[in-house]
Scaffold this motif. Structure first.
Motif, PDB file in Angstrom:
ATOM      1  N   ILE A 132       0.834  -1.201   0.000  1.00  0.00           N
ATOM      2  CA  ILE A 132       0.000   0.000   0.000  1.00  0.00           C
ATOM      3  C   ILE A 132       0.870   1.252   0.000  1.00  0.00           C
ATOM      4  O   ILE A 132       0.597   2.225  -0.709  1.00  0.00           O
ATOM      5  N   ALA A 133       1.941   1.267   0.783  1.00  0.00           N
ATOM      6  CA  ALA A 133       2.846   2.425   0.824  1.00  0.00           C
ATOM      7  C   ALA A 133       3.471   2.666  -0.549  1.00  0.00           C
ATOM      8  O   ALA A 133       3.585   3.815  -1.004  1.00  0.00           O
ATOM      9  N   TRP A 134       3.878   1.588  -1.229  1.00  0.00           N
ATOM     10  CA  TRP A 134       4.462   1.725  -2.559  1.00  0.00           C
ATOM     11  C   TRP A 134       3.426   2.271  -3.539  1.00  0.00           C
ATOM     12  O   TRP A 134       3.711   3.193  -4.315  1.00  0.00           O
ATOM     13  N   VAL A 168      -5.387   8.294  -0.515  1.00  0.00           N
ATOM     14  CA  VAL A 168      -5.588   8.330   0.929  1.00  0.00           C
ATOM     15  C   VAL A 168      -5.605   6.897   1.441  1.00  0.00           C
ATOM     16  O   VAL A 168      -6.303   6.045   0.886  1.00  0.00           O
ATOM     17  N   ILE A 169      -4.833   6.634   2.492  1.00  0.00           N
ATOM     18  CA  ILE A 169      -4.881   5.320   3.134  1.00  0.00           C
ATOM     19  C   ILE A 169      -6.071   5.321   4.080  1.00  0.00           C
ATOM     20  O   ILE A 169      -6.211   6.208   4.919  1.00  0.00           O
ATOM     21  N   GLU A 221       3.447   5.751  -5.744  1.00  0.00           N
ATOM     22  CA  GLU A 221       3.326   5.716  -7.206  1.00  0.00           C
ATOM     23  C   GLU A 221       2.205   6.636  -7.691  1.00  0.00           C
ATOM     24  O   GLU A 221       2.382   7.379  -8.657  1.00  0.00           O
ATOM     25  N   TYR A 222       1.048   6.597  -7.026  1.00  0.00           N
ATOM     26  CA  TYR A 222      -0.063   7.478  -7.416  1.00  0.00           C
ATOM     27  C   TYR A 222       0.278   8.939  -7.168  1.00  0.00           C
ATOM     28  O   TYR A 222      -0.060   9.807  -7.979  1.00  0.00           O
ATOM     29  N   GLU A 223       0.965   9.224  -6.083  1.00  0.00           N
ATOM     30  CA  GLU A 223       1.379  10.602  -5.814  1.00  0.00           C
ATOM     31  C   GLU A 223       2.335  11.094  -6.896  1.00  0.00           C
ATOM     32  O   GLU A 223       2.241  12.246  -7.336  1.00  0.00           O
ATOM     33  N   ALA A 224       3.250  10.240  -7.347  1.00  0.00           N
ATOM     34  CA  ALA A 224       4.187  10.613  -8.408  1.00  0.00           C
ATOM     35  C   ALA A 224       3.472  10.919  -9.719  1.00  0.00           C
ATOM     36  O   ALA A 224       3.979  11.679 -10.549  1.00  0.00           O
TER      37      ALA A 224
END
Length: 195
Positions: free
Chosen positions: A32-34, A47-48, A38-41
């Motif tokens: 999930i962190a990865w 949002v988690i 990736e989506y932020e990039a």
């Protein structure tokens, strides 16, 4: 057609990376962190959720306008240490629909709570075909298949010194491979491919 290849190559590379991140049910935080990064990039604002999932709005203005929800999962099959045997081997219990006959001879990683990752192999108890006359007749279950750590651990105390405890996750190699003709072969394509 050229753009299609670019998209397929992009998706394939991201899929290979996601497949390489261990994420049996209950241990998806790294995947999930990865994904979040990736989506932020790509310019999104993921949002988690409270339950540890990832929510990403891919298009603006969908609220109340018949938007489409796509839901997929990053968790995979795996195991959990349920016993450290006197001989230094591990008995595991399956997570999800993991089957012993599908992991025999597979490489795995035991994710300890505090001391890192220890590698090992799933194998039949008494795996020598030269000695075990019932090798072919033995039903593969998690009572007959165990984890042998890739460490010099002849007894339970030595295993515990490595930091291995009951409740630790056991993650199996995905064995991801993309053929020349573009076929993707891997464990855990369900449902990381959709992610």
């Amino acid at each position: 057609m050229k753009n299609t290849k670019v998209y397929v190559d992009f998706i394939t590379e991201k899929l290979k990376k996601l497949l390489s991140i261990d994420s049996p049910t209950g241990y998806t935080k790294d995947a999930i962190a990865w994904l979040k990064a990736e989506y932020e990039a790509m310019g999104y604002a993921p949002v988690i959720t409270t339950k540890g999932g990832l929510l990403v709005q891919l298009a603006k203005g969908c609220e109340g306008n018949g938007g489409v929800l796509v839901e997929t999962h990053t968790d995979t099959l795996g195991g959990m240490v349920c016993q450290i045997k006197a001989n230094g081997r591990l008995k595991i219990t399956p997570i999800g629909g993991l089957r012993a006959e599908n992991v025999e001879t597979e490489n795995c990683r035991v994710v300890t709570k505090f001391d890192g990752v220890i590698e090992g192999t799933a194998q039949l108890i008494n795996a020598s075909t030269h000695v075990n006359e019932k090798y072919a007749d033995t039903q593969r279950t998690f009572d007959t298949v165990e984890i042998v750590l890739d460490e010099p651990v002849p007894d339970a105390e030595d295993v515990k010194k490595l930091g291995v405890r009951t409740g630790d996750y056991v993650c199996f190699e995905p064995r991801t491979r993309v053929t020349k003709s573009g076929y993707i072969k891997s464990r855990f394509l369900d449902d990381k491919l959709s992610v």
